[in-house]
Design a protein around this motif. Structure first.
Motif, short mmCIF file in Angstrom:
data_model
loop_
_atom_site.label_atom_id
_atom_site.label_comp_id
_atom_site.label_asym_id
_atom_site.label_seq_id
_atom_site.Cartn_x
_atom_site.Cartn_y
_atom_site.Cartn_z
N UNK A 69 0.83 -1.21 0.00
CA UNK A 69 0.00 0.00 0.00
C UNK A 69 0.86 1.26 0.00
N UNK A 70 1.96 1.22 0.74
CA UNK A 70 2.87 2.37 0.78
C UNK A 70 3.46 2.64 -0.59
N UNK A 71 3.90 1.57 -1.26
CA UNK A 71 4.47 1.71 -2.61
C UNK A 71 3.41 2.24 -3.57
N UNK A 72 2.21 1.68 -3.51
CA UNK A 72 1.13 2.11 -4.40
C UNK A 72 0.81 3.58 -4.19
N UNK A 73 0.71 3.99 -2.94
CA UNK A 73 0.39 5.40 -2.66
C UNK A 73 1.47 6.32 -3.23
N UNK A 74 2.74 5.90 -3.09
CA UNK A 74 3.84 6.72 -3.59
C UNK A 74 3.77 6.87 -5.11
N UNK A 75 3.52 5.79 -5.81
CA UNK A 75 3.45 5.85 -7.27
C UNK A 75 2.19 6.60 -7.73
N UNK A 76 1.09 6.39 -7.00
CA UNK A 76 -0.17 7.04 -7.38
C UNK A 76 -0.07 8.55 -7.23
N UNK A 77 0.79 9.00 -6.33
CA UNK A 77 0.94 10.43 -6.09
C UNK A 77 1.87 11.11 -7.09
N UNK A 78 2.56 10.32 -7.91
CA UNK A 78 3.49 10.90 -8.86
C UNK A 78 2.75 11.73 -9.89
N UNK A 79 3.33 12.85 -10.25
CA UNK A 79 2.79 13.63 -11.36
C UNK A 79 3.63 13.33 -12.59
N UNK A 80 3.01 13.50 -13.74
CA UNK A 80 3.74 13.22 -14.97
C UNK A 80 3.04 12.17 -15.81
N UNK A 81 3.72 11.72 -16.83
CA UNK A 81 3.14 10.82 -17.81
C UNK A 81 3.09 9.39 -17.30
#
Length: 252
Positions: free
Chosen positions: A8-20
């Motif tokens: 969940x921590x990894x998913x939240x981090x990636x989901x918060x990324x901006x960009x393509x």
């Protein structure tokens, strides 16, 4: 081993990324690359579980992980051994992502080239430029029938290309595998549910690509896929296993 909370921590981090989508895919590849094979498989298993359970961040990020397995494999250590290790770990949902087999159907390369030459007299360079730059929807529609993947790649970045036309390209039969794979590689178009669906139901799509799309489908798509005898058996079996595991990825 990767726990559900860590996933969940990894998913939240990636989901918060901006960009393509490409940026998120490369970030997903880095997350997989920094783990040993056992942890990598556990992480993938947990992300699939969370997505099938309907957790929105996971449904969004799962596509980045499965795309990374195909498009960023060179940057992931032990990528070639992940399927074998997943089978040892009894993580079938992960092992399924690495299935390889010939497509259920395949258009002969020579026949495809002959059809292209008959329909288009221009040079390859001209066709590539026209596919990328044309403003004429009729010309663009004709470009969508080309089997040459370089022409298709340029058509996919044409700003006037529509989702309806890409779905037609993805569903085209008979077809060579290369242009279908180009659609899968396109960050702009692969995120579209209708495009994914058209690809995975196309018996000319290589199963090694199809198995990376199946976990991204919703329950109704999985039910239809599991019953479709025109697609490769590995896709039907994968769809059945995901359905048996419960949960549903929502349409996007």
């Amino acid at each position: 081993m990767a726990s559900r909370e860590e996933a969940k921590t990894v998913v939240r981090r990636l989901h918060a990324l901006s960009g393509s989508a490409e940026i998120v895919r490369k970030a997903a590849a880095r997350e997989l690359a920094k783990r040993d094979p056992l942890d990598t498989n556990e992480l993938l298993h947990e992300v699939i579980f969370l997505a099938r359970a309907g957790w929105t961040p996971a449904t969004c990020v799962l596509s980045a992980f499965v795309a990374a397995l195909g498009l960023e494999a060179a940057s992931i250590p032990y990528a070639d051994s992940l399927r074998r290790m997943a089978e040892v770990q009894s993580l079938q949902s992960v092992a399924d992502l690495f299935a390889t087999a010939p497509a259920r159907k395949e258009l002969d390369e020579g026949a495809a080239a002959k059809a292209d030459a008959k329909a288009f007299t221009q040079s390859l360079g001209h066709l590539k430029q026209q596919a990328r730059l044309t403003r004429d929807p009729d010309v663009l529609s004709r470009m969508a029938t080309v089997s040459n993947p370089l022409v298709v790649r340029n058509a996919l970045i044409n700003p006037r290309l529509t989702e309806d036309l890409v779905v037609r390209m993805a569903a085209r039969r008979p077809a060579r595998p290369e242009p279908l794979v180009e659609i899968w590689k396109s960050p702009r178009w692969f995120s579209r549910h209708a495009v994914r669906r058209a690809l995975v139901f196309n018996p000319y799509l290589p199963p090694e690509v199809g198995v990376k799309i199946v976990p991204l489908l919703n329950a109704s798509d999985l039910e239809e896929l599991a019953a479709d005898t025109s697609v490769h058996p590995s896709l039907r079996e994968q769809a059945s296993r995901l359905l048996a595991g419960g949960g549903s990825v929502g349409e996007r």
